[in-house]
Design a protein around this motif. Structure first.
Motif, mmCIF file in Angstrom:
data_model
loop_
_atom_site.group_PDB
_atom_site.id
_atom_site.type_symbol
_atom_site.label_atom_id
_atom_site.label_comp_id
_atom_site.label_asym_id
_atom_site.label_seq_id
_atom_site.Cartn_x
_atom_site.Cartn_y
_atom_site.Cartn_z
ATOM 1 N N SER A 1 -10.700 -6.217 -1.038
ATOM 2 C CA SER A 1 -11.092 -7.441 -1.729
ATOM 3 C C SER A 1 -11.414 -8.532 -0.714
ATOM 4 N N PHE B 1 -9.025 1.496 3.810
ATOM 5 C CA PHE B 1 -9.806 0.450 3.165
ATOM 6 C C PHE B 1 -11.185 0.376 3.800
ATOM 7 N N CYS B 2 -12.173 0.066 2.981
ATOM 8 C CA CYS B 2 -13.546 -0.057 3.458
ATOM 9 C C CYS B 2 -14.003 -1.509 3.377
ATOM 10 N N LEU C 1 -8.732 9.273 0.822
ATOM 11 C CA LEU C 1 -9.509 8.452 -0.092
ATOM 12 C C LEU C 1 -9.712 7.075 0.530
ATOM 13 N N THR C 2 -10.746 6.396 0.079
ATOM 14 C CA THR C 2 -11.023 5.043 0.542
ATOM 15 C C THR C 2 -11.160 4.124 -0.659
ATOM 16 N N GLN C 3 -10.863 2.859 -0.434
ATOM 17 C CA GLN C 3 -11.071 1.857 -1.470
ATOM 18 C C GLN C 3 -11.622 0.597 -0.832
ATOM 19 N N LYS C 4 -12.441 -0.109 -1.578
ATOM 20 C CA LYS C 4 -13.067 -1.326 -1.065
ATOM 21 C C LYS C 4 -12.024 -2.426 -0.994
ATOM 22 N N TRP D 1 -5.188 7.427 3.172
ATOM 23 C CA TRP D 1 -5.866 6.313 2.496
ATOM 24 C C TRP D 1 -6.299 5.249 3.502
ATOM 25 N N GLN E 1 0.830 -1.210 0.000
ATOM 26 C CA GLN E 1 0.000 0.000 0.000
ATOM 27 C C GLN E 1 0.863 1.258 0.000
ATOM 28 N N VAL F 1 -12.552 12.507 3.389
ATOM 29 C CA VAL F 1 -12.761 12.074 2.006
ATOM 30 C C VAL F 1 -13.559 13.137 1.251
ATOM 31 N N GLU G 1 1.845 1.988 -3.465
ATOM 32 C CA GLU G 1 0.763 2.346 -4.384
ATOM 33 C C GLU G 1 0.183 3.727 -4.097
ATOM 34 N N HIS G 2 0.330 4.218 -2.867
ATOM 35 C CA HIS G 2 -0.231 5.512 -2.481
ATOM 36 C C HIS G 2 0.917 6.482 -2.251
#
Length: 197
Positions: free
Chosen positions: A174, A123-124, A169-172, A121, A110, A163, A113-114
């Protein structure tokens, strides 16, 4: 992450549901706080912090900064993270002591990537943003301090505001990533302990 960043282990929770200090749980021959701190130390952070209560008396190696919760103040993880972020004034990777399945490899991925040091950042999952394993940045402090003043201590509300303001920012996550964010909260959870990933 090319920009300098700090990392903090949040270990000062009261562990009321566990009925013992989660930081001191045994995890494969070590106390859990030591396991989690070693993960953060392996990531190349410029500064590594440990946020805890003074009475926990956790003994750390040289180079780890201890930030104690103020006596008589009960402002939860939001207060602890805010104090640490104000101290370092740089992107701050946060990890909770009770997420033993989180891996250094996942966090390292992470970080690569960020790259934006001005944007946090997270995760959700099914219950919203995972606030205790993510990146906080100084641009979020305005919202964090306001929430503390208003006694609105829910970190997810702060992340939502950040956000909306473009500071995070957030991301779902997996299906494969869900396990990383699993908490050990109760004695029953101890029965589910498995080998470190």
């Amino acid at each position: 992450m090319s920009a300098p960043f700090a990392a903090v282990l949040i270990a000062g929770g009261r562990s009321t549901r566990m009925k013992q200090d989660k930081a001191l749980l045994q995890w494969h021959g070590q106390e859990l706080w030591q396991v989690q701190l070693h993960k953060l130390q392996s990531l190349g952070a410029e500064r590594v912090l440990l946020s805890c209560r003074r009475e926990q008396a956790l003994l750390v190696s040289d180079g780890v900064e201890i930030i104690h919760d103020p006596a008589g103040v009960d402002d939860g993880p939001l207060g602890a993270i805010t104090r640490c972020l104000e101290r370092v004034q740089m992107p701050l990777l946060v990890l909770a002591v009770d997420m033993p399945w989180m891996t250094a490899a996942f966090l390292r991925e992470q970080l690569s990537e960020h790259e934006n040091p001005d944007q946090g950042w997270f995760f959700c999952g099914s219950h919203g943003a995972e606030a205790l394993a993510g990146m906080y940045v100084p641009a979020m402090l305005t919202h964090m301090c306001q929430a503390l003043r208003e006694k609105n201590l829910k970190l997810q509300h702060v992340i939502e505001a950040c956000v909306h303001a473009g500071a995070a920012l957030t991301q779902k996550m997996s299906d494969e990533e869900v396990a990383f964010f699993h908490n050990v909260n109760t004695p029953a959870d101890l029965n589910g302990l498995s080998a470190l990933p």
